[in-house]
Each structure stands twice: as C-alpha cells, then as structure tokens.
Design an enzyme around this catalytic site. Structure first.
Site, PDB file in Angstrom:
ATOM      1  N   ASP A 101       0.843  -1.204   0.000  1.00  0.00           N
ATOM      2  CA  ASP A 101       0.000   0.000   0.000  1.00  0.00           C
ATOM      3  C   ASP A 101       0.877   1.252   0.000  1.00  0.00           C
ATOM      4  O   ASP A 101       2.025   1.209   0.449  1.00  0.00           O
ATOM      5  CB  ASP A 101      -0.874   0.039   1.260  1.00  0.00           C
ATOM      6  CG  ASP A 101      -1.876  -1.090   1.289  1.00  0.00           C
ATOM      7  OD1 ASP A 101      -2.166  -1.659   0.233  1.00  0.00           O
ATOM      8  OD2 ASP A 101      -2.358  -1.401   2.404  1.00  0.00           O
TER       9      ASP A 101
HETATM   10  N1  URA Z   1      -1.349  -5.826   3.925  1.00  0.00           N
HETATM   11  C1  URA Z   1      -1.821  -4.558   3.891  1.00  0.00           C
HETATM   12  O1  URA Z   1      -2.889  -4.266   4.420  1.00  0.00           O
HETATM   13  N2  URA Z   1      -1.082  -3.634   3.254  1.00  0.00           N
HETATM   14  C2  URA Z   1       0.114  -3.887   2.667  1.00  0.00           C
HETATM   15  O2  URA Z   1       0.764  -2.982   2.113  1.00  0.00           O
HETATM   16  C3  URA Z   1       0.590  -5.205   2.716  1.00  0.00           C
HETATM   17  C4  URA Z   1      -0.154  -6.172   3.354  1.00  0.00           C
END
Ligand code: URA
Length: 236
Positions: A101
């Site tokens: 993310d």
């Molecule tokens: N899980 C999430 O919620 N975000 C990420 O970036 C990776 C795993």
C-alpha cells in the site's frame, strides 16, 4: 518456446529450414551448440545463428526499500510511484512482484521476469511474508489465536491462511502471512477491532530487506536470493 519456432520467428527461414540449420550445428544457446530443434528456450537466453546474435535480454531482479507515500504502480497522474525511484532506462522494463500500500514501507521486489514473479506471489506457493506492524489500540491476547485460525474476508468469501503473530510490545508485532490479498493485514486487524498505524515488510520467503538500503534505495538481488524463490515454488 521451441528453438525451431524461435529461429523461424526471428529470421527469414521457414520452420523446416530452421530445423535443418539447428541439426547442422549452426545455432548456439547461451554459448552452447544445440542440435535439437525442440529444445525449450526462454526469453532471456542468448541465441546465435552463426555469428549473428538473435536474442539477448538480461533478466533483471531488484529489491527496493519502499518509502511511505509512494504508490506500487508503474505510473499515476496524482502520486509518485515506486518506478520513479529507478533509473529511467529501467522503468519501462520492470514490474512489481507483490505490491505494498502507499502508506506501507519496506521490501518491494521488481523484475522483468513474469514467470519468476508469479512464483513469488502465487497464493498456492504460500511464500511467507513478514511485516513489522504497529497498531492504534493494544494488541489483545486473542489476536494471535484469531489470526492463526484465519480471518473470514467477506469480499472474497474466503478465510485467510493461518498467520503467525509474534507480539513485540503492547502496540507492536511481527506478523507472517502466506498470501497477499488486497489490504490484507489492515483488514485482518480491522476484523479484530484494531487498526494498523504503520506497516513495514521485512521479508518475502528467504529474501530479507537489506539493512544497508535507506528508504528509496535499491540493489540487484543476488543469485542465491533469485534461486530461493524457485526452490520455494518447487517444494510447494
Ligand atoms: N497488507 C496490507 O494491508 N497492506 C500492505 O501494504 C501489505 C499487506
């Protein structure tokens, strides 16, 4: 692709003529003479017909220390992308093997080898991915049990694979998951009434984020790191 097809696709020779050229020993693959027209060749190997090089595209594998705030995408009209952290001549070649993310940081792997990155991310390979997580509320004693049992995801209508939680402090843990679903860790904490404040990926399988890399820096993967993904996928 079979070698005879490769030669006929990349020269004016017909498939039948290509077979004769190969059988007469005029074709080398990675510097070795190959006389079998049905020999399988991949997109990254050097193939010569006599002195002429018909193909050579190096396979590229990098780890990036992704900083918070960069989007795991090749281009975006609004936000800076992780590809912008790479040298311009590499940007068109690379794709991401397992996104993070925008608000997450840590290990991000980029390559131009699609079949290798599929092995890195395929859920059935169950490659462990380890994250350092901090949360808004204290991590309850039940959280590890709930994550180990699997959390039901209503959108996908499935239960996550058992995840391993190691509590490091009241608001801090190391979490290992075996898939990489959309916002998976944020949704898992949400399901137990908590909220992720920061998320940092430390490793994917045997590949660990190099502590020498500052956020925004990258380096090529070593041969052992590349091979570790093949080993993980053949043993799954
Ligand atoms: N899980 C999430 O919620 N975000 C990420 O970036 C990776 C795993």
């Amino acid at each position: 692709m079979k070698l005879d097809r490769f030669i006929s696709n990349n020269t004016p020779h017909s498939r039948q003529a290509a077979r004769l050229l190969i059988a007469s020993g005029r074709v080398t693959v990675a510097g070795e003479r190959v006389c079998d027209p049905r020999f399988e060749v991949d997109q990254f190997v050097a193939i010569n017909l006599d002195e002429a090089l018909l193909q050579y595209r190096p396979a590229l594998f990098f780890m990036l220390h992704k900083p918070v705030g960069y989007l795991s995408a090749t281009s975006d009209p609004e936000h800076a992308t992780v590809l912008e952290l790479f040298a311009p001549e590499l940007r068109d070649e690379l794709h991401i093997g397992g996104r993070l993310d925008r608000s997450s940081s840590g290990l991000l792997i980029l390559t131009n080898d699609g079949s290798w990155s599929r092995r890195l991310t395929e859920p059935k390979v169950k490659l462990p991915k380890t994250y350092h997580v901090t949360t808004l509320r204290p991590i309850s004693s039940e959280t590890a049990e709930r994550f180990a049992a699997g959390i039901y995801m209503t959108t996908e209508q499935l239960t996550t694979s058992p995840a391993k939680l190691e509590q490091l402090a009241e608001y801090e843990c190391r979490l290992t998951i075996y898939e990489g679903r959309y916002h998976q860790i944020k949704r898992m904490f949400h399901a137990v009434g908590n909220q992720v404040v920061s998320l940092h990926r430390e490793s994917m399988g045997a590949i660990q984020l190099d502590p020498a890399l500052a956020p925004g820096q990258y380096r090529a993967l070593t041969a052992a790191e590349i091979a570790s993904v093949d080993q993980a996928s053949t043993s799954s």
